[in-house]
Design an enzyme around this catalytic site. Structure first.
Site, mmCIF file in Angstrom:
data_model
loop_
_atom_site.group_PDB
_atom_site.id
_atom_site.type_symbol
_atom_site.label_atom_id
_atom_site.label_comp_id
_atom_site.label_asym_id
_atom_site.label_seq_id
_atom_site.Cartn_x
_atom_site.Cartn_y
_atom_site.Cartn_z
ATOM 1 N N PRO A 185 25.123 -31.156 -16.773
ATOM 2 C CG PRO A 185 25.817 -29.480 -15.344
ATOM 3 C CD PRO A 185 24.816 -30.576 -15.457
ATOM 4 C CG ASP A 222 23.819 -37.036 -27.167
ATOM 5 O OD1 ASP A 222 23.810 -37.884 -28.049
ATOM 6 O OD2 ASP A 222 22.910 -36.210 -26.970
ATOM 7 C CE LYS A 281 30.610 -31.800 -31.476
ATOM 8 N NZ LYS A 281 30.030 -30.534 -31.736
ATOM 9 N N GLY A 298 23.093 -34.696 -22.768
ATOM 10 C CA GLY A 298 23.695 -33.636 -21.951
ATOM 11 C C GLY A 298 22.631 -32.668 -21.443
ATOM 12 N N GLY A 299 22.826 -32.156 -20.239
ATOM 13 C CA GLY A 299 21.898 -31.160 -19.686
ATOM 14 C C GLY A 299 20.522 -31.738 -19.488
ATOM 15 C CG ASP A 300 15.785 -30.826 -19.429
ATOM 16 O OD1 ASP A 300 15.366 -31.265 -18.345
ATOM 17 O OD2 ASP A 300 15.084 -30.763 -20.466
ATOM 18 C CG MET A 305 24.602 -25.093 -29.402
ATOM 19 S SD MET A 305 23.470 -26.123 -30.357
ATOM 20 C CE MET A 305 21.930 -25.861 -29.499
#
Ligand code: SAH
Length: 511
Positions: A14, A37, A59, A90-92, A174
């Site tokens: 995270p 990312d 981005k 990111g994350g998993d 999100m």
């Protein structure tokens, strides 16, 4: 035959670099190429080889992320060339991360791959906000949902009404941009307006912020708070059972932004100490330290090293550079001879002790003057051969008092050079200009001087926080005053530990 490349699809966790797996770290260290990312912390790249290719595909302001098919082409291209490709997400990678699409592309192109899971944002956000996602009395299911599948699409991809009767915990990724619609659909589906809700932004990083409300209030709460993406929305009874101690957001420097001005190679320890106390650190290295020495002098000194009765180190940097060079010349520590060793302060002494060498003298006050005084008073160095290992600055006083007051025979070996840097174009400087800081910490006079010279390039924007200036000790404070910078606080003793404690005390007393 070309060797086979391989793609490693790795969960970057995270944000907090401490939350990646051991396997992830191992692979980052070995990678030929790293494709990463927006939500993968760039600090993870510090573990990679210096010559590894780093490709950012997230981005950035004013630019959309690289299209998914181009990313997939990139992975296939590098792996076909025989490279070890780390794809950091990111994350998993398999939780709302398009990992599945990347895997099927690799399979189509018959590229070998391995998948390394990561701590997904919902688990991390809950833990760092003290919310138990399941609870024997309140929640026996946990659901991961997404507000929209694609961050660039602003539509709901799920009918949230069908979750209105859910009695477990909902974790929404999100979901921030569509919160009002999510809330009203859940209520239409039968969820009570009193249902507790929490939102956690930038979870696990020192810029984490969180709010708590109910389904009825959360849309307004969100607007008032100014929280934004990336954030996780947690909905369920468990939110009301959030732990009372805020173990993460409650740390003494949490929410404070602090500038560390030391040279990049030296900043790490102080930054870590501040971060461990919850601070968000911006490293602005106002000086740089580079090895710099006269090869002929070095050869002479090393050849005759055993003649010195005392060797004095004036900084941890000098110690590091010296031993690098010494081990290049000799492979036996006994070649140092029977010397006695003095260090100007505790940090320098610790660096020497790493080589299993005892330090015979560390003055009570960490400065060159105190060192000279104690050597002269307690040891008597008249006609004694002394070697001073140092940089290009601040050595005159020590050498002079040893030569004139103590009448020692002094050789000086400068090994590194401290010079000013220009930070104008550094991303960290842009962040400082835009956001400001609560404190700027100076650990030497040279950083103060460089800061003042670059003041125009560091002019804060109107909305930025205005920092106080902290100093590690009297010499640095004197330079601040001479250059008309107001001194906010000074460490009671010149050590990083005291400096951090004083920073905590000062910033909390102001609040
Ligand atoms: N694969 C990722 C999710 C990618 S989708 C994972 O497993 O975590 C991107 C969304 O993840 C963000 O919009 C946000 O909802 C969430 N997210 C990722 N990192 C986060 C963080 N540090 N804090 C809060 N939410 C985060």
């Amino acid at each position: 035959m070309a060797k086979n490349g391989k793609v490693f699809l790795i969960g970057a966790g995270p944000g907090d670099p401490g939350l990646v797996t051991v396997r992830a770290r191992e692979l980052i260290e070995q990678a030929d190429v790293i494709v990463y990312d927006y939500l993968a912390n760039p600090k993870l790249l510090d573990w990679s080889r210096g010559d590894a290719e780093r490709i950012y595909v997230g981005k950035s302001s004013g630019r959309h992320s690289i299209p998914q098919d181009e990313i997939e082409e990139l992975l296939v291209d590098r792996a076909s060339k025989g490279m070890k490709v780390v794809r950091l997400k990111g994350g998993d990678p398999f939780v709302f991360g398009r990992g599945g699409e990347e895997v099927s592309e690799l399979e189509t192109d018959q590229i070998d791959y391995e998948i390394v899971p990561g701590v997904t944002a919902a688990l991390a956000a809950a833990a760092y906000a003290g919310i138990p996602l399941s609870h024997r009395d309140y929640s026996s299911s946990i659901t991961f949902l997404t507000g929209h599948e694609n961050p660039e699409k602003q539509t709901l991809s799920i009918d949230f009404r069908s979750y209105g009767k859910n009695t477990g915990t909902l974790c929404i990724y999100m979901g921030i941009g569509q919160l009002a619609r999510i809330v009203s659909e859940l209520q239409e589906g039968g969820m009570s307006g009193d249902m507790p809700v929490a939102i956690i932004e930038w979870a696990t990083l020192n810029r984490q912020r969180s709010i708590q409300g109910t389904l009825n209030t959360i849309t307004d709460d969100l607007e008032r708070s100014g929280l934004g993406a990336p954030a996780i929305v947690v909905i369920g009874e468990v939110v009301a059972h959030r732990s009372k101690t805020e173990w993460f957001e409650g740390r003494p420097l949490f929410g404070k932004r602090i500038v560390v001005t030391r040279a990049r190679e030296q900043a790490g320890q102080l930054s870590r100490m501040l971060e461990d106390n919850g601070a968000e650190v911006i490293e602005l290295p106002f000086i740089k330290v580079e090895p710099s020495f006269d090869q002929k002098l070095l050869t002479e000194v090393l050849a005759g090293i055993a003649v010195y009765e005392w060797v004095i180190f004036t900084s941890a940097n000098g110690v590091k550079t010296f031993f690098d060079l010494f081990y290049r010349a000799y492979d036996d520590i006994r070649c140092l001879g029977p010397m006695r060793i003095a260090a100007v302060g505790a940090a320098t002494a610790r660096e020497i002790e790493k080589h299993k060498l005892k330090v015979d003298l560390v003055p009570k006050k960490a400065n060159a003057k105190a060192l000279a005084k104690e050597l002269i008073e307690n040891e008597g160095v008249e006609s004694v051969q002394v070697l001073v290992i140092t940089g290009n600055q601040n050595r005159e006083e020590l050498v002079q008092s040893l030569e004139t007051e103590a009448r020692a025979i002094v050789d000086t070996l400068p090994l590194y050079q401290t010079s000013k840097t220009n930070l104008t174009n550094e991303p960290a400087a842009a962040r400082y200009r835009a956001e400001g800081a609560d404190a700027v910490l100076f650990t030497s006079s040279s950083t103060v001087k460089s800061f003042v010279e670059q003041r125009t390039a560091l002019t804060l924007e109107k909305s930025a926080r205005k920092p106080v200036y902290g100093s590690i000790g009297p010499m640095t404070s004197k330079t601040l005053q001479e250059l008309d910078l107001p001194l906010g606080f000074e460490a009671p003793q010149s050590s990083l530990d005291h400096f951090v404690v004083e920073t905590i005390a000062h910033l909390n007393q102001q609040a």
